[in-house]
Motif scaffolding. Structure first.
Motif, short mmCIF file in Angstrom:
data_model
loop_
_atom_site.label_atom_id
_atom_site.label_comp_id
_atom_site.label_asym_id
_atom_site.label_seq_id
_atom_site.Cartn_x
_atom_site.Cartn_y
_atom_site.Cartn_z
N HIS A 282 0.83 -1.20 0.00
CA HIS A 282 0.00 0.00 0.00
C HIS A 282 0.87 1.26 0.00
O HIS A 282 0.43 2.33 -0.38
N HIS A 283 2.12 1.12 0.44
CA HIS A 283 3.01 2.28 0.56
C HIS A 283 4.10 2.33 -0.51
O HIS A 283 5.01 3.14 -0.41
N LYS B 210 3.26 3.32 14.77
CA LYS B 210 3.50 4.73 14.46
C LYS B 210 4.97 5.04 14.59
O LYS B 210 5.60 4.64 15.58
N CYS B 211 5.53 5.74 13.64
CA CYS B 211 6.95 6.11 13.70
C CYS B 211 7.17 7.06 14.89
O CYS B 211 6.53 8.10 14.98
N PRO B 212 8.07 6.69 15.83
CA PRO B 212 8.31 7.54 17.00
C PRO B 212 8.89 8.91 16.60
O PRO B 212 8.77 9.87 17.36
N GLU B 213 9.47 8.99 15.44
CA GLU B 213 10.09 10.25 15.03
C GLU B 213 9.17 11.17 14.24
O GLU B 213 9.04 12.34 14.55
N CYS B 214 8.55 10.65 13.19
CA CYS B 214 7.76 11.55 12.34
C CYS B 214 6.25 11.31 12.45
O CYS B 214 5.46 12.09 11.94
N GLY B 215 5.84 10.24 13.14
CA GLY B 215 4.42 10.02 13.37
C GLY B 215 3.67 9.32 12.24
O GLY B 215 2.49 9.02 12.36
N HIS B 216 4.35 9.05 11.13
CA HIS B 216 3.69 8.33 10.03
C HIS B 216 3.58 6.84 10.34
O HIS B 216 4.20 6.34 11.27
N GLU B 217 2.82 6.15 9.51
CA GLU B 217 2.64 4.72 9.72
C GLU B 217 3.92 3.94 9.42
O GLU B 217 4.66 4.31 8.53
N LEU B 218 4.11 2.87 10.18
CA LEU B 218 5.15 1.91 9.85
C LEU B 218 4.49 0.85 8.97
O LEU B 218 3.29 0.62 9.08
N ASN B 219 5.26 0.20 8.13
CA ASN B 219 4.63 -0.95 7.49
C ASN B 219 4.80 -2.17 8.38
O ASN B 219 5.83 -2.36 9.02
N LEU B 220 3.74 -2.91 8.46
CA LEU B 220 3.63 -4.03 9.39
C LEU B 220 4.54 -5.20 9.02
O LEU B 220 4.93 -5.97 9.89
N HIS B 221 4.89 -5.30 7.77
CA HIS B 221 5.72 -6.41 7.33
C HIS B 221 7.19 -6.21 7.70
O HIS B 221 7.83 -7.12 8.20
N ASP B 222 7.71 -5.03 7.45
CA ASP B 222 9.14 -4.79 7.70
C ASP B 222 9.40 -3.88 8.90
O ASP B 222 10.54 -3.67 9.27
N LYS B 223 8.34 -3.28 9.46
CA LYS B 223 8.45 -2.33 10.56
C LYS B 223 9.33 -1.15 10.17
O LYS B 223 10.20 -0.71 10.92
N CYS C 9 9.27 2.84 8.67
CA CYS C 9 8.42 4.01 8.52
C CYS C 9 8.20 4.32 7.03
O CYS C 9 9.14 4.34 6.26
N CYS C 10 6.94 4.54 6.67
CA CYS C 10 6.59 4.78 5.28
C CYS C 10 7.08 6.14 4.80
O CYS C 10 7.16 6.39 3.60
N CYS D 235 9.91 8.27 6.67
CA CYS D 235 11.35 8.51 6.83
C CYS D 235 12.19 7.23 6.64
O CYS D 235 13.41 7.28 6.70
N LEU D 236 11.51 6.12 6.40
CA LEU D 236 12.15 4.85 6.03
C LEU D 236 13.07 4.25 7.09
O LEU D 236 13.93 3.43 6.79
N LYS D 237 12.90 4.67 8.36
CA LYS D 237 13.68 4.07 9.43
C LYS D 237 13.01 2.80 9.92
O LYS D 237 11.79 2.69 9.89
N LYS D 238 13.83 1.87 10.39
CA LYS D 238 13.31 0.60 10.89
C LYS D 238 13.23 0.63 12.41
O LYS D 238 14.08 1.20 13.07
N TYR D 239 12.16 0.03 12.97
CA TYR D 239 11.95 0.03 14.42
C TYR D 239 11.65 -1.36 14.95
O TYR D 239 11.18 -2.22 14.23
N GLU D 240 11.91 -1.54 16.25
CA GLU D 240 11.43 -2.72 16.96
C GLU D 240 10.02 -2.39 17.43
O GLU D 240 9.80 -1.34 18.02
#
Ligand SMILES: [Zn+2]
Length: 139
Positions: free
Chosen positions: A22-23, A110-123, A125-126, A128-133
């Protein structure tokens, strides 16, 4: 008739808002319940979607065969590959309602930095493209 807020939640419990397809920048998929245009072929051929349509149900948990083999297999694959349980999502929708589930996922994915959605498959951010636990979905 599916309520507006639930249009992005697939019959299996997957929330398409957080799907990496979707992203995608190019030809993003609009969601399981939306048009087939840009939909991955695996989703177009999905047995669960076909079954739900035939039985005229909204979600798998409404079915007398829930949780069936097809759903269990998909759930297992999601747990292995993405550490996400579709049956877990569905039991939350069943027990606490769709709005509660949507709110929980919004907090969790939710991305802790920019507030946008994370993708659920790779975690990732849609925006800023950072990865999170990310913690598991819990009540
Ligand atoms: Zn971000």
């Amino acid at each position: 008739m599916v309520r507006h807020s639930s249009k992005m939640v697939a019959p299996c419990g997957m929330n398409c808002t957080y799907c990496y397809v979707h992203h995608k920048r190019k030809n993003p998929c609009c969601g399981c319940r939306m048009s087939d245009e840009n939909k991955p072929s695996s989703c177009r051929k999905c047995k669960i979607k076909k079954c739900i349509n035939e039985k005229e149900l909204n979600y798998c948990y409404e079915c007398s065969e829930y949780p069936c083999k097809v759903l269990k297999r998909l759930d297992k694959s999601y747990q292995m590959r993405y550490h996400e349980s579709l049956i877990g999502k569905m039991s939350m929708i069943e027990s606490s309602g769709l709005d509660y589930y949507l709110e929980k996922e919004k907090e969790r994915l939710k991305c802790p930095e920019c507030g946008h959605e994370l993708n659920l498959h790779d975690k990732i951010c849609c925006k800023c493209l950072k990865k999170y636990e990310v913690d598991e979905l819990k009540d």
